[in-house]
Design a protein around this motif. Sequence first.
Motif, mmCIF file in Angstrom:
data_model
loop_
_atom_site.group_PDB
_atom_site.id
_atom_site.type_symbol
_atom_site.label_atom_id
_atom_site.label_comp_id
_atom_site.label_asym_id
_atom_site.label_seq_id
_atom_site.Cartn_x
_atom_site.Cartn_y
_atom_site.Cartn_z
ATOM 1 N N GLU A 211 0.824 -1.214 0.000
ATOM 2 C CA GLU A 211 0.000 0.000 0.000
ATOM 3 C C GLU A 211 0.855 1.261 0.000
ATOM 4 N N ARG A 212 1.747 1.391 1.018
ATOM 5 C CA ARG A 212 2.498 2.634 1.198
ATOM 6 C C ARG A 212 4.003 2.349 1.277
ATOM 7 N N ALA A 228 6.921 2.675 -7.299
ATOM 8 C CA ALA A 228 5.617 3.144 -7.781
ATOM 9 C C ALA A 228 4.958 2.150 -8.732
ATOM 10 N N LYS A 232 0.671 1.534 -4.003
ATOM 11 C CA LYS A 232 -0.381 2.505 -4.315
ATOM 12 C C LYS A 232 0.044 3.933 -3.978
ATOM 13 N N GLU A 233 0.856 4.088 -2.919
ATOM 14 C CA GLU A 233 1.317 5.417 -2.502
ATOM 15 C C GLU A 233 2.813 5.352 -2.245
ATOM 16 N N VAL A 234 3.569 6.251 -2.880
ATOM 17 C CA VAL A 234 5.019 6.311 -2.701
ATOM 18 C C VAL A 234 5.414 7.744 -2.371
ATOM 19 N N VAL A 235 6.136 7.917 -1.268
ATOM 20 C CA VAL A 235 6.597 9.235 -0.835
ATOM 21 C C VAL A 235 8.119 9.272 -0.937
ATOM 22 N N ILE A 258 4.227 9.827 -7.793
ATOM 23 C CA ILE A 258 4.898 9.795 -6.495
ATOM 24 C C ILE A 258 4.691 11.133 -5.802
ATOM 25 N N GLN A 259 4.708 11.112 -4.486
ATOM 26 C CA GLN A 259 4.680 12.340 -3.706
ATOM 27 C C GLN A 259 6.113 12.705 -3.344
ATOM 28 N N GLU A 277 2.194 7.571 11.661
ATOM 29 C CA GLU A 277 2.164 7.058 10.290
ATOM 30 C C GLU A 277 2.806 5.660 10.227
ATOM 31 N N PHE A 279 4.046 2.419 7.311
ATOM 32 C CA PHE A 279 4.352 2.083 5.924
ATOM 33 C C PHE A 279 4.578 0.583 5.795
#
Length: 381
Positions: A211-212, A228, A232-235, A258-259, A277, A279
Amino acid sequence: MRILVNERGAERLLSRHLWVFARDVVSGPEAPGLFPVYWGRRLLALALYNPQSALRVRAFRFRPAEDPEKALLENLQRAVSRRLGALGREPEGGFRLAHAEGDFLPGLVVDYYAGHAVVQATAYAWEALLPQVAEILKPYVKSVLARNDAKAREMEGLPLYVRPLWGEVPERVTVKEGRVRYLVDLKGGQKTGAFLDQRENRTLMESLRGERALDVFSYAGGFALHLALGFKEVVAVDSSGEALAWAQENARMNGLAIQTVEANAFDYLRALEKAGERFDLVVLDPPAFAKGKKDLERAYRAYKEVNLRAIRLLKEGGVLATASCSHYLTEPLFYGMLAEAAKDTHRVLRVLERRGQPFDHPVLLNHPETHYLKFALLEVL
């Protein structure tokens, strides 16, 4: 003309370490160049020599040669030849063609980016040989650029500059790596343009799903791009806004999202922990915290802190992908540091993979400085 070393210098060369420092050189020529090294009447090696440098002798051959210059350049040709299979399989890829001491080419690095070569020479004797270096590279590339802007050149008494050696050098090129592509600024990017030693560790990320994911010390998004594909979410976090702008451009080029967060990594990890948070995966690819032996104690604490923070952010069963590029933090110290971080967080780390440098960054066991990259894939329980 010859170089004469004392017993301690001879012991280093006889053990097949490539370096002798100024304190162990008894005498030598007044000018830099390529010379034989002797202990008494015994020939020990052929070496690059600079009487102005603390690193006085850099051996490249441990047997005689009629023409030392030809012997050194043959080492370069052999190094390139060993990479030709990889270039043939992926001509748009990024590879190291010459890895300094690892290829018996002390003070010389040559990197290949999608058909273009970037040369960086940090030993004085290479300066006069750069035209011959370019000639050897010509059959395999479209251009050769000298990125001789490394600060290490100043210690050799060499000027800093960036200029073409041959061909038309583009401002930037697109390099293919696994399933993604990324942009390289040949004339202004980090090192010779990018960090090629993590290539295989980055492509490993393509096999992971979740997911993260968090990519810390991201630079231009190398790990984030591969992540990515499966998260689903990459920071991506870095202290350089310019690097993160490149990361976003790379993401758009690949049709990925990507964020990016411009922040001090330590501060940001603390803030994430405070916010609760979590991950599925965290990548840590920090710069070399230990640039010298005197930095090791402080660097050890920094590596431990950043890994400890990352462990606390991971869900049970999450994955920590962590690295060190300092040879002073040896492999035993690296894994010992990770064990301490796990102990302090009251969590268990299961080793999934122990990895390091790719084939084009060879390690000489006799010359431990060539072994610098450690990379661990760990499951957090």
